[in-house]
Design an enzyme around this catalytic site. Structure first.
Site, PDB file in Angstrom:
ATOM      1  N   VAL A  68     -42.646  72.760  38.046  1.00 60.81           N
ATOM      2  CA  VAL A  68     -42.830  71.301  37.931  1.00 60.81           C
ATOM      3  C   VAL A  68     -41.560  70.571  37.503  1.00 60.81           C
ATOM      4  CG1 VAL A  68     -45.328  71.371  37.509  1.00 60.81           C
ATOM      5  CG2 VAL A  68     -43.740  71.439  35.556  1.00 60.81           C
ATOM      6  N   SER A 144     -52.034  65.894  24.104  1.00 59.46           N
ATOM      7  CA  SER A 144     -52.490  66.873  23.111  1.00 59.46           C
ATOM      8  C   SER A 144     -52.876  66.143  21.840  1.00 59.46           C
ATOM      9  CB  SER A 144     -51.355  67.864  22.799  1.00 59.46           C
ATOM     10  OG  SER A 144     -51.670  68.595  21.627  1.00 59.46           O
ATOM     11  N   TYR A 157     -42.736  69.897  21.054  1.00 60.83           N
ATOM     12  CA  TYR A 157     -43.996  69.813  21.791  1.00 60.83           C
ATOM     13  C   TYR A 157     -44.648  68.442  21.599  1.00 60.83           C
ATOM     14  CZ  TYR A 157     -48.713  71.203  23.327  1.00 60.83           C
ATOM     15  OH  TYR A 157     -49.926  71.284  23.963  1.00 60.83           O
ATOM     16  N   ILE A 190     -57.840  74.582  21.981  1.00 64.08           N
ATOM     17  CA  ILE A 190     -58.627  75.168  23.071  1.00 64.08           C
ATOM     18  C   ILE A 190     -58.205  76.632  23.221  1.00 64.08           C
ATOM     19  CG2 ILE A 190     -59.302  74.955  25.494  1.00 64.08           C
ATOM     20  CD1 ILE A 190     -59.854  72.413  23.764  1.00 64.08           C
TER      21      ILE A 190
HETATM   22  P1  NAP Z   1     -51.651  78.137  29.659  1.00 65.45           P
HETATM   23  O1  NAP Z   1     -52.870  78.974  29.688  1.00 65.45           O
HETATM   24  O2  NAP Z   1     -50.366  78.726  29.164  1.00 65.45           O
HETATM   25  O3  NAP Z   1     -51.429  77.490  31.113  1.00 65.45           O
HETATM   26  C1  NAP Z   1     -50.283  76.747  31.410  1.00 65.45           C
HETATM   27  C2  NAP Z   1     -49.877  77.061  32.835  1.00 65.45           C
HETATM   28  O4  NAP Z   1     -48.751  76.220  33.162  1.00 65.45           O
HETATM   29  C3  NAP Z   1     -49.415  78.507  33.003  1.00 65.45           C
HETATM   30  O5  NAP Z   1     -49.968  79.087  34.168  1.00 65.45           O
HETATM   31  C4  NAP Z   1     -47.915  78.361  33.113  1.00 65.45           C
HETATM   32  O6  NAP Z   1     -47.295  79.390  33.871  1.00 65.45           O
HETATM   33  C5  NAP Z   1     -47.808  77.032  33.838  1.00 65.45           C
HETATM   34  N1  NAP Z   1     -46.447  76.520  33.738  1.00 65.45           N
HETATM   35  C6  NAP Z   1     -45.610  76.539  32.662  1.00 65.45           C
HETATM   36  N2  NAP Z   1     -44.422  76.022  32.991  1.00 65.45           N
HETATM   37  C7  NAP Z   1     -44.497  75.655  34.302  1.00 65.45           C
HETATM   38  C8  NAP Z   1     -43.582  75.079  35.213  1.00 65.45           C
HETATM   39  N3  NAP Z   1     -42.320  74.762  34.834  1.00 65.45           N
HETATM   40  N4  NAP Z   1     -43.989  74.833  36.471  1.00 65.45           N
HETATM   41  C9  NAP Z   1     -45.237  75.166  36.874  1.00 65.45           C
HETATM   42  N5  NAP Z   1     -46.153  75.731  36.055  1.00 65.45           N
HETATM   43  C10 NAP Z   1     -45.779  75.977  34.792  1.00 65.45           C
HETATM   44  O7  NAP Z   1     -51.879  76.858  28.724  1.00 65.45           O
HETATM   45  P2  NAP Z   1     -53.169  75.930  28.464  1.00 65.45           P
HETATM   46  O8  NAP Z   1     -53.566  76.104  27.071  1.00 65.45           O
HETATM   47  O9  NAP Z   1     -54.153  76.037  29.568  1.00 65.45           O
HETATM   48  O10 NAP Z   1     -52.449  74.496  28.535  1.00 65.45           O
HETATM   49  C11 NAP Z   1     -52.556  73.623  29.641  1.00 65.45           C
HETATM   50  C12 NAP Z   1     -52.086  72.246  29.211  1.00 65.45           C
HETATM   51  O11 NAP Z   1     -52.916  71.764  28.158  1.00 65.45           O
HETATM   52  C13 NAP Z   1     -50.662  72.226  28.649  1.00 65.45           C
HETATM   53  O12 NAP Z   1     -50.015  71.038  29.071  1.00 65.45           O
HETATM   54  C14 NAP Z   1     -50.878  72.206  27.156  1.00 65.45           C
HETATM   55  O13 NAP Z   1     -49.785  71.644  26.476  1.00 65.45           O
HETATM   56  C15 NAP Z   1     -52.128  71.361  27.053  1.00 65.45           C
HETATM   57  N6  NAP Z   1     -52.885  71.549  25.819  1.00 65.45           N
HETATM   58  C16 NAP Z   1     -53.390  72.764  25.471  1.00 65.45           C
HETATM   59  C17 NAP Z   1     -54.104  72.885  24.279  1.00 65.45           C
HETATM   60  C18 NAP Z   1     -54.690  74.194  23.831  1.00 65.45           C
HETATM   61  O14 NAP Z   1     -55.152  74.266  22.662  1.00 65.45           O
HETATM   62  N7  NAP Z   1     -54.716  75.229  24.649  1.00 65.45           N
HETATM   63  C19 NAP Z   1     -54.299  71.765  23.450  1.00 65.45           C
HETATM   64  C20 NAP Z   1     -53.755  70.551  23.850  1.00 65.45           C
HETATM   65  C21 NAP Z   1     -53.062  70.434  25.040  1.00 65.45           C
HETATM   66  P3  NAP Z   1     -46.602  80.603  33.062  1.00 65.45           P
HETATM   67  O15 NAP Z   1     -47.717  81.326  32.375  1.00 65.45           O
HETATM   68  O16 NAP Z   1     -45.899  81.378  34.130  1.00 65.45           O
HETATM   69  O17 NAP Z   1     -45.664  79.936  32.063  1.00 65.45           O
END
Ligand code: NAP
Length: 255
Positions: A68, A144, A157, A190
């Site tokens: 991205v 977030s 972050y 999450i």
């Molecule tokens: P996740 O399981 O790590 O999923 C994130 C995905 O984004 C991964 O598949 C990752 O690929 C991909 N990614 C990272 N860098 C990228 C890039 N440069 N280009 C394309 N894809 C890329 O995380 P998640 O918890 O589902 O988080 C999803 C979103 O929600 C994020 O924006 C996070 O900040 C937000 N969020 C999460 C939480 C939580 O508690 N989990 C809370 C608030 C907000 P790789 O694995 O190869 O890096």
């Protein structure tokens, strides 16, 4: 058959971060609601697992391995999703922890590149396509709960996510006249591969704090966020734009 306002049959969605966690849950739910889902991510094998899950459930999905932070790759995915794009869910993101004093230029640059510029590029490319085709689209960004409180170690972050909030509000004012809505989701804690990568002590402390502080007494699951995204993607939220939705179990970052 989904309720009519939530029915996305005939619509096309692009979901970034679709290989894992929240992005995968969103891709699956948007497909279940009837959308053709273009799944984008760096992680090729995770991407193929997501598209296989969608196909197995009877939906339609296409994988796009992309970074991205590369605008041209995003532009190519948007045009491959043509002739029109109805929904963008810009979810890809990375976690980074360091104190303010330990933060290096390269840490800040990387987190801003993925978590802010990656969202900005996706929004710009999707919005241009929606305007060009007169599509009354919906753009959803991923902020977030980290923007609601100061949290030691989360400068990079939470700064990037605060920028996503401002991007969302600004873009909503600019795209409203084109009938394009722009909203953000700001999840609490999450359970995903991202939070599983925290060290075990931090993870345990954070989850226990959420369970104690939340009126609902539990941490969030990716599907909780996917339902918020489906709402914002669908006609059920036709009068909602420039908003930040907080699915956080009733508690904002208590750890
Ligand atoms: P996740 O399981 O790590 O999923 C994130 C995905 O984004 C991964 O598949 C990752 O690929 C991909 N990614 C990272 N860098 C990228 C890039 N440069 N280009 C394309 N894809 C890329 O995380 P998640 O918890 O589902 O988080 C999803 C979103 O929600 C994020 O924006 C996070 O900040 C937000 N969020 C999460 C939480 C939580 O508690 N989990 C809370 C608030 C907000 P790789 O694995 O190869 O890096």
């Amino acid at each position: 058959m989904p309720l009519k306002a939530y029915d996305l049959t005939g619509r096309t969605a692009l979901v970034t971060g679709a290989a894992s966690g929240i992005g995968r849950a969103c891709a699956l739910l948007l497909a279940e609601a009837g959308a053709t889902v273009h799944c984008a991510d760096l992680d090729e094998s995770g991407l193929h697992e997501t598209t296989a899950l969608i196909t197995k459930a009877g939906g339609t999905a296409h994988p796009h391995r992309l970074d991205v932070t590369d605008r041209t790759q995003l532009a190519a995915a948007v045009s491959a999703a043509g002739p029109r794009l109805d929904i963008l869910a810009a979810i890809a993101g990375i976690m980074h922890r360091s104190t303010v004093l330990e933060t290096r230029d390269e840490d800040l640059d990387r987190v801003l590149a993925v978590n802010f510029k990656g969202v900005l590029y996706a929004c710009q490319e999707a919005a241009r396509a929606m305007i060009a085709t007169n599509t009354p689209g919906s753009i959803i960004t991923m902020a977030s709960g980290a923007v609601d409180a100061a949290n030691a170690g989360l400068l990079c972050y939470s700064t990037a996510k605060a920028a996503v909030v401002q991007l969302t509000r600004t873009l909503a004012t600019e795209l409203g006249p084109h009938s394009i809505r722009v909203n953000a989701v700001a999840p609490g804690w999450i359970r995903t591969p991202m939070t599983d990568r925290h060290d075990a002590v931090l993870q345990h402390r954070a989850e226990a704090a959420v369970v104690r502080a939340s009126p609902l007494g539990r941490v969030g699951e990716p599907e909780d966020i996917a339902h918020a995204v489906l709402h914002l993607a669908s006609d059920a939220s036709a009068f909602t734009t420039g908003q930040i939705l907080h699915p956080n179990g009733g508690v904002a970052m208590p750890w």
